[in-house]
Design a protein around this motif. Structure first.
Motif, short mmCIF file in Angstrom:
data_model
loop_
_atom_site.label_atom_id
_atom_site.label_comp_id
_atom_site.label_asym_id
_atom_site.label_seq_id
_atom_site.Cartn_x
_atom_site.Cartn_y
_atom_site.Cartn_z
N UNK A 152 38.78 38.35 21.50
CA UNK A 152 39.30 37.22 22.27
C UNK A 152 38.22 36.75 23.24
N UNK A 153 38.02 35.42 23.26
CA UNK A 153 37.04 34.80 24.16
C UNK A 153 37.82 34.07 25.26
N UNK A 154 37.71 34.57 26.49
CA UNK A 154 38.40 33.96 27.63
C UNK A 154 37.40 33.27 28.55
N UNK A 155 37.81 32.11 29.06
CA UNK A 155 37.03 31.40 30.08
C UNK A 155 37.91 31.24 31.30
N UNK A 156 37.52 31.87 32.39
CA UNK A 156 38.28 31.80 33.64
C UNK A 156 37.58 30.85 34.61
N UNK A 157 38.30 29.80 35.01
CA UNK A 157 37.77 28.83 35.97
C UNK A 157 38.54 29.03 37.27
N UNK A 158 37.93 29.77 38.21
CA UNK A 158 38.61 30.07 39.48
C UNK A 158 38.96 28.81 40.25
N UNK A 159 40.13 28.83 40.87
CA UNK A 159 40.60 27.65 41.61
C UNK A 159 39.66 27.26 42.73
N UNK A 160 39.02 28.26 43.36
CA UNK A 160 38.15 28.00 44.50
C UNK A 160 36.67 28.02 44.13
N UNK A 200 32.13 21.87 36.81
CA UNK A 200 31.68 20.79 35.93
C UNK A 200 30.75 21.26 34.83
N UNK A 201 30.10 22.40 35.04
CA UNK A 201 29.16 22.90 34.04
C UNK A 201 29.84 23.69 32.92
N UNK A 202 31.11 24.05 33.11
CA UNK A 202 31.80 24.87 32.12
C UNK A 202 31.85 24.17 30.75
N UNK A 203 32.18 22.89 30.76
CA UNK A 203 32.29 22.15 29.49
C UNK A 203 30.98 22.17 28.72
N UNK A 204 29.86 22.07 29.44
CA UNK A 204 28.56 22.04 28.77
C UNK A 204 28.07 23.43 28.39
N UNK A 233 30.05 26.35 27.94
CA UNK A 233 30.94 27.20 27.14
C UNK A 233 30.55 27.27 25.66
N UNK A 234 30.08 26.17 25.04
CA UNK A 234 29.64 26.28 23.64
C UNK A 234 28.50 27.28 23.44
N UNK A 235 27.58 27.35 24.41
CA UNK A 235 26.47 28.30 24.31
C UNK A 235 26.97 29.74 24.40
N UNK A 236 27.94 29.97 25.27
CA UNK A 236 28.52 31.31 25.39
C UNK A 236 29.32 31.66 24.14
N UNK A 237 30.02 30.68 23.60
CA UNK A 237 30.77 30.90 22.36
C UNK A 237 29.87 31.25 21.20
N UNK A 238 28.68 30.64 21.17
CA UNK A 238 27.71 30.96 20.12
C UNK A 238 27.21 32.39 20.28
N UNK A 239 27.09 32.86 21.54
CA UNK A 239 26.69 34.24 21.78
C UNK A 239 27.80 35.20 21.33
N UNK A 240 29.07 34.83 21.64
CA UNK A 240 30.22 35.66 21.27
C UNK A 240 30.64 35.38 19.82
N UNK A 241 29.70 35.26 18.92
CA UNK A 241 30.05 34.92 17.53
C UNK A 241 30.93 36.02 16.93
N UNK A 242 31.97 35.57 16.22
CA UNK A 242 32.88 36.51 15.58
C UNK A 242 34.22 36.62 16.29
N UNK A 243 34.43 35.87 17.39
CA UNK A 243 35.73 35.95 18.07
C UNK A 243 36.79 35.19 17.26
N UNK A 244 38.05 35.59 17.44
CA UNK A 244 39.15 35.03 16.65
C UNK A 244 40.02 34.05 17.43
N UNK A 245 40.18 34.28 18.74
CA UNK A 245 41.02 33.43 19.57
C UNK A 245 40.26 33.09 20.84
N UNK A 246 40.42 31.82 21.29
CA UNK A 246 39.74 31.37 22.51
C UNK A 246 40.75 30.74 23.46
N UNK A 247 40.67 31.15 24.73
CA UNK A 247 41.58 30.61 25.75
C UNK A 247 40.78 30.24 26.99
#
Length: 253
Positions: free
Chosen positions: A78-86, A93-97, A99-113
């Motif tokens: 499972x690939x989780x992305x936590x964006x803290x409220x504070x 703003x950088x998460x959208x840009x 996250x794809x690079x981190x997802x490429x590193x975490x190759x083989x994950x089945x679910x993303x949240x």
């Protein structure tokens, strides 16, 4: 694109390796770079307890899921992305840009949240479990709640399905096929050219069996010569002898 530190690859390799006990890793920002912030063996609950409201966290979690019957065990990621409220607005703003690079590193994950508030953490484990069952393909838990299948009981469902399809296979099996036999001399059958194969009939006969073939018309000259022969009967023997010139007399010596 974000600069990913080598420590991120090392953390990912631990979680993905079967021989390593680590079942999660987290990544975070170190200045403008993304670096590993931790690994552990406590699973999803340990990751959720480490989340900071003022930070951005990328996490990879290794989960072992077993069906209700206990017959099938699968490892899922499972690939989780936590964006803290504070968290700083610039980092959010950088998460959208990034996250794809981190997802490429975490190759083989089945679910993303992606999670933005702590209220979303309630019921997260159940939601992930449902998503992982969908990603798993075959789901042998279907109907187990109503039928009361216990651990190890799903083998009966599998065997019943196997017997059902084996019986259907027997019922639809084609047996005792009879083929008609003909010889080339049978009435109504003639050999023909089948895509360049050798023929057992003369070429003229084969051409007659070719779709669209038309026999050529007779040549006019041959017809005229035949009529000329009919109009010129052969001379009788007497007429032939009469036309023979007499032999010249022999000279005296």
């Amino acid at each position: 694109m974000a600069m990913i530190e080598p420590s991120c690859n090392e953390a990912y390799a631990k979680v993905f390796a079967d021989a390593d006990p680590s079942d999660w890793c987290t990544l975070g920002y170190s200045g403008r770079k993304i670096a590993a912030t931790g690994t552990g063996t406590g699973g999803l609950s340990e990751v959720l307890s480490s989340l900071d409201d003022s930070a951005i966290t990328y996490a990879l979690i290794r989960l072992s899921k077993t069906d209700d019957g206990g017959d099938s065990k699968r490892v899922k990621f499972v690939f989780l992305t936590w964006v803290g409220e504070n968290a700083p607005a610039m980092k959010k703003g950088q998460v959208t840009a990034h996250k794809p690079a981190v997802g490429a590193l975490f190759k083989g994950y089945h679910v993303e949240k992606q999670i933005f508030e702590r209220s979303e953490l309630e019921g997260l484990e159940a939601a992930l479990d449902a998503d992982l069952k969908k990603a798993a393909g075959a789901n042998y838990d279907m109907g187990n709640i109503n039928s009361g299948v216990k651990a190890g009981g799903t083998s009966g469902i599998k065997n019943a399905s196997k017997e059902f399809f084996m019986q259907k296979d027997k019922e639809t099996e084609i047996k005792g096929a009879v083929y008609e036999k003909h010889t080339s001399g049978s009435k109504g059958i003639s050999a023909c050219d089948l895509g360049g194969r050798s023929m057992t009939a003369p070429p003229t006969e084969a051409k007659r069996n070719t779709v669209g073939y038309e026999a050529p018309a007779q040549v006019a000259s041959s017809a005229n010569s035949d009529s000329a022969v009919e109009k010129s009967p052969v001379a009788t023997r007497e007429e032939a002898v009469a036309h023979v010139e007499p032999a010249s007399p022999a000279k005296e010596v």
